[in-house]
Design a protein around this motif. Structure first.
Motif, PDB file in Angstrom:
ATOM      1  N   ALA A 166       0.836  -1.201   0.000  1.00 24.99           N
ATOM      2  CA  ALA A 166       0.000   0.000   0.000  1.00 24.99           C
ATOM      3  C   ALA A 166       0.873   1.255   0.000  1.00 24.99           C
ATOM      4  CB  ALA A 166      -0.924  -0.016   1.227  1.00 24.99           C
ATOM      5  N   GLU A 167       1.962   1.204   0.853  1.00 28.45           N
ATOM      6  CA  GLU A 167       2.853   2.352   0.903  1.00 28.45           C
ATOM      7  C   GLU A 167       3.553   2.576  -0.426  1.00 28.45           C
ATOM      8  OE1 GLU A 167       4.675   5.608   2.820  1.00 28.45           O
ATOM      9  OE2 GLU A 167       2.940   4.344   3.324  1.00 28.45           O
ATOM     10  N   THR A 168       3.901   1.435  -1.084  1.00 32.19           N
ATOM     11  CA  THR A 168       4.549   1.531  -2.399  1.00 32.19           C
ATOM     12  C   THR A 168       3.621   2.170  -3.411  1.00 32.19           C
ATOM     13  OG1 THR A 168       5.879  -0.417  -1.894  1.00 32.19           O
ATOM     14  CG2 THR A 168       5.697   0.221  -4.202  1.00 32.19           C
ATOM     15  N   GLU A 169       2.336   1.720  -3.379  1.00 31.98           N
ATOM     16  CA  GLU A 169       1.371   2.309  -4.303  1.00 31.98           C
ATOM     17  C   GLU A 169       1.197   3.797  -4.028  1.00 31.98           C
ATOM     18  OE1 GLU A 169      -0.024   1.041  -6.906  1.00 31.98           O
ATOM     19  OE2 GLU A 169       0.969  -0.886  -6.605  1.00 31.98           O
ATOM     20  N   ARG A 170       1.130   4.118  -2.713  1.00 34.22           N
ATOM     21  CA  ARG A 170       0.973   5.537  -2.371  1.00 34.22           C
ATOM     22  C   ARG A 170       2.187   6.355  -2.821  1.00 34.22           C
ATOM     23  NH1 ARG A 170       2.554   8.945   1.413  1.00 34.22           N
ATOM     24  NH2 ARG A 170       3.778   7.351   2.479  1.00 34.22           N
ATOM     25  N   LEU A 171       3.407   5.782  -2.553  1.00 34.86           N
ATOM     26  CA  LEU A 171       4.622   6.488  -2.952  1.00 34.86           C
ATOM     27  C   LEU A 171       4.732   6.601  -4.464  1.00 34.86           C
ATOM     28  CD1 LEU A 171       7.199   4.988  -0.428  1.00 34.86           C
ATOM     29  CD2 LEU A 171       6.165   7.258  -0.382  1.00 34.86           C
ATOM     30  N   ARG A 172       4.270   5.512  -5.166  1.00 35.71           N
ATOM     31  CA  ARG A 172       4.310   5.571  -6.629  1.00 35.71           C
ATOM     32  C   ARG A 172       3.394   6.672  -7.138  1.00 35.71           C
ATOM     33  NH1 ARG A 172       3.314   0.706  -7.470  1.00 35.71           N
ATOM     34  NH2 ARG A 172       5.449  -0.038  -7.828  1.00 35.71           N
ATOM     35  N   THR A 173       2.205   6.768  -6.503  1.00 38.10           N
ATOM     36  CA  THR A 173       1.280   7.840  -6.890  1.00 38.10           C
ATOM     37  C   THR A 173       1.878   9.219  -6.601  1.00 38.10           C
ATOM     38  OG1 THR A 173      -0.580   6.370  -6.399  1.00 38.10           O
ATOM     39  CG2 THR A 173      -1.045   8.724  -6.566  1.00 38.10           C
ATOM     40  N   GLU A 174       2.471   9.331  -5.383  1.00 40.60           N
ATOM     41  CA  GLU A 174       3.103  10.602  -5.043  1.00 40.60           C
ATOM     42  C   GLU A 174       4.273  10.913  -5.958  1.00 40.60           C
ATOM     43  OE1 GLU A 174       4.198  10.481  -0.994  1.00 40.60           O
ATOM     44  OE2 GLU A 174       2.135  10.549  -0.224  1.00 40.60           O
ATOM     45  N   LEU A 175       5.032   9.850  -6.367  1.00 38.08           N
ATOM     46  CA  LEU A 175       6.157  10.065  -7.278  1.00 38.08           C
ATOM     47  C   LEU A 175       5.684  10.576  -8.630  1.00 38.08           C
ATOM     48  CD1 LEU A 175       9.170   9.831  -7.889  1.00 38.08           C
ATOM     49  CD2 LEU A 175       8.792   7.428  -8.511  1.00 38.08           C
ATOM     50  N   GLU A 176       4.595   9.957  -9.121  1.00 41.19           N
ATOM     51  CA  GLU A 176       4.053  10.437 -10.395  1.00 41.19           C
ATOM     52  C   GLU A 176       3.603  11.885 -10.282  1.00 41.19           C
ATOM     53  OE1 GLU A 176       4.079   8.955 -13.258  1.00 41.19           O
ATOM     54  OE2 GLU A 176       5.028   7.138 -12.465  1.00 41.19           O
ATOM     55  N   SER A 177       2.931  12.172  -9.164  1.00 44.64           N
ATOM     56  CA  SER A 177       2.478  13.544  -8.971  1.00 44.64           C
ATOM     57  C   SER A 177       3.666  14.496  -8.855  1.00 44.64           C
ATOM     58  CB  SER A 177       1.613  13.615  -7.707  1.00 44.64           C
ATOM     59  OG  SER A 177       1.245  14.945  -7.431  1.00 44.64           O
ATOM     60  N   ALA A 178       4.721  14.030  -8.105  1.00 46.80           N
ATOM     61  CA  ALA A 178       5.912  14.877  -7.954  1.00 46.80           C
ATOM     62  C   ALA A 178       6.601  15.084  -9.295  1.00 46.80           C
ATOM     63  CB  ALA A 178       6.869  14.240  -6.957  1.00 46.80           C
ATOM     64  N   LYS A 179       6.644  14.020 -10.129  1.00 46.46           N
ATOM     65  CA  LYS A 179       7.254  14.171 -11.461  1.00 46.46           C
ATOM     66  C   LYS A 179       6.504  15.204 -12.288  1.00 46.46           C
ATOM     67  CE  LYS A 179       9.363   9.580 -11.934  1.00 46.46           C
ATOM     68  NZ  LYS A 179       9.343   8.300 -12.694  1.00 46.46           N
ATOM     69  N   LYS A 180       5.167  15.088 -12.258  1.00 50.37           N
ATOM     70  CA  LYS A 180       4.385  16.060 -13.024  1.00 50.37           C
ATOM     71  C   LYS A 180       4.605  17.474 -12.481  1.00 50.37           C
ATOM     72  CE  LYS A 180       0.732  12.759 -14.233  1.00 50.37           C
ATOM     73  NZ  LYS A 180      -0.704  12.412 -14.087  1.00 50.37           N
ATOM     74  N   GLU A 181       4.633  17.575 -11.144  1.00 50.79           N
ATOM     75  CA  GLU A 181       4.855  18.895 -10.549  1.00 50.79           C
ATOM     76  C   GLU A 181       6.249  19.421 -10.875  1.00 50.79           C
ATOM     77  OE1 GLU A 181       4.578  21.076  -6.166  1.00 50.79           O
ATOM     78  OE2 GLU A 181       4.199  18.924  -6.391  1.00 50.79           O
TER      79      GLU A 181
END
Length: 449
Positions: A166-181
């Motif tokens: 779950a943490e990996t999925e959350r971090l992956r989502t945050e990473l994608e968001s951070a990349k876009k940002e």
């Protein structure tokens, strides 16, 4: 029974334990000795155990365990007495051990401890078997605990894996968001850098324009200041002329009347001086005087050439001051700093004014001495000497300009002599019709007396 009536040892007394006593068996043995310890008298106790006679069983087991175990092993009589006390408290267990068939339901550790104290036949096997059983029990208990711990760890691992996923999925989502940002920030940064570069270029251009405007402004300010000084000088002259006109009006005559009268006096004095210089008779010219001939006393051109004086000869100053209505204007500090510059300014002024007063008395000429007022820290309290007019230039007006004003104020035709070594002053007053002489000429005239 394990012992004979005469105290002889049973068959098990010859057996020897060839391995360390298991810890569980040893604790039970110490407890048996501690319980039977209290039933013995002090005399029945081994010497090394008598100090623990008054201890409670729990304290004896805690503090005298090693001593009791050692005495039990090395003192057969003490072991026999402890065995007797144990038989009194556990007769069934002791009977079963004597018959060679321990009760199956009894604790193996209790059986091994009783066998160690009573020493029946085969007690070593019982102790060894109890130790092995205890080890097996400990192993089984440890195995059970390990299995339970393993199961717990498995559950925790599963939970951790779930949380990690779950943490990996959350971090992956945050990473994608951070990349876009980050991409958005990069674009904004590039745009900002472009804006900064354009701003810097505009700033450099503006600075250049500001410098140009500033230089132009400074030039205009300088020109305005120069024009302002010129206008102030003109205004000063106008104010001075206006004040002179007012004074003349108050005295009942105008400046023009004064100039005409002064010029008339000059012409009259010049005519009289010319008559004296030419030695003309008081009567008008006779016809006979028109005849060309040499007469005694008449100067020839050769005599006139012999009378010419050098510009540095102080006698020329005497001739100029002898002219009718002559006006001597002195550039004060120019003369004093030429003749005696080492003296303080106050003493320079006093010395020059004293010399000018003597010169005015000797020649009868009008004398005006001009000093630069810009060098004064405060107004000078000075009583002008007889025959000498003393003037200080006002703020913003130099002594040179004041001298030129004095020359321009005189009517054309009046002899005005200006004493100054300043070339600019000499040229200016010469254009205005005055006669400049060097300061050194005036100083020589002073030294002559």
């Amino acid at each position: 029974m394990v012992e004979t009536t005469g105290g002889e040892p049973a068959d098990g007394a010859a057996e020897v334990l060839d391995r360390p006593m298991p810890d569980g068996v040893r604790r039970r043995v110490v407890q048996i000795v501690s319980d039977g310890f209290g039933g013995l008298t002090v005399a029945e106790l081994p010497t090394q155990l008598r100090q623990y006679a008054r201890f409670t069983p729990t304290r004896r087991a805690k503090f005298a365990g090693n001593a009791m175990a050692a005495a039990l092993e090395t003192d057969p009589l003490f072991r026999q007495r402890i065995g007797e006390r144990f038989r009194e408290t556990q007769p069934e267990l002791c009977g079963a051990l004597d018959s060679g068939s321990p009760p199956p339901a009894a604790d193996p550790l209790d059986v091994a401890a009783a066998a160690y104290v009573l020493r029946p036949t085969g007690w070593v096997k019982l102790v060894t078997a109890a130790g092995e059983e205890a080890q097996r029990a400990d192993a089984e208990r440890a195995d059970e605990e390990n299995r339970a711990e393993l199961e717990r760890l498995r559950q925790e691992l599963a939970e951790a894996r779930g949380q990690t996923k779950a943490e990996t999925e959350r971090l992956r989502t945050e990473l994608e968001s951070a990349k876009k940002e980050a991409e958005s920030l990069h674009r904004k940064l590039r745009s900002a850098l472009s804006d900064v570069k354009r701003g810097e270029a505009a700033l450099r251009k503006a600075r250049g324009e500001i410098e140009a405007v500033r230089a132009e402004g400074q030039a205009q300010v300088s020109a305005a200041e120069s024009e302002s000084r010129r206008l102030k000088a003109r205004l000063g002259e106008t104010e001075a002329a206006l004040e002179a006109a007012r004074r003349a009006a108050r005295e009942g005559r105008s400046v023009e009347d004064m100039r005409v009268r002064l010029l008339l006096d000059t012409v009259l004095d010049a005519a009289q001086g010319l008559r004296r210089e030419l030695a003309l008779p008081p009567v008008s010219m006779r016809p006979a005087e028109t005849v060309d001939a040499d007469e005694p006393g008449r100067m020839t051109p050769k005599d006139i050439a012999a009378r010419a004086l050098s510009d540095n000869d102080p006698a020329i100053l005497d001739q100029l001051l002898a002219l009718p209505q002559a006006h001597l204007v002195v550039d004060g500090y120019n003369v004093t700093k030429t003749g005696y510059p080492q003296m303080p300014l106050e003493k320079q002024r006093l010395r020059l004014l004293g010399q000018l007063s003597q010169l005015a008395a000797q020649t009868g000429a009008e004398v005006t001495c001009v000093f630069d007022g810009a060098e004064l820290a405060a107004p000078v309290l000075l009583a002008p000497p007889r025959g000498v007019r003393v003037l200080f230039s006002k703020a913003g007006v130099t002594a040179d300009e004041l001298i030129r004003q004095l020359v321009r104020a005189e009517p054309p035709g009046r002899p005005v002599i200006v004493a100054s070594t300043d070339r600019e002053v000499a040229d200016g007053v010469a254009k205005a019709g005055a006669r400049p002489v060097a300061s050194a000429v005036l100083l020589k005239r002073f030294s002559r007396g």
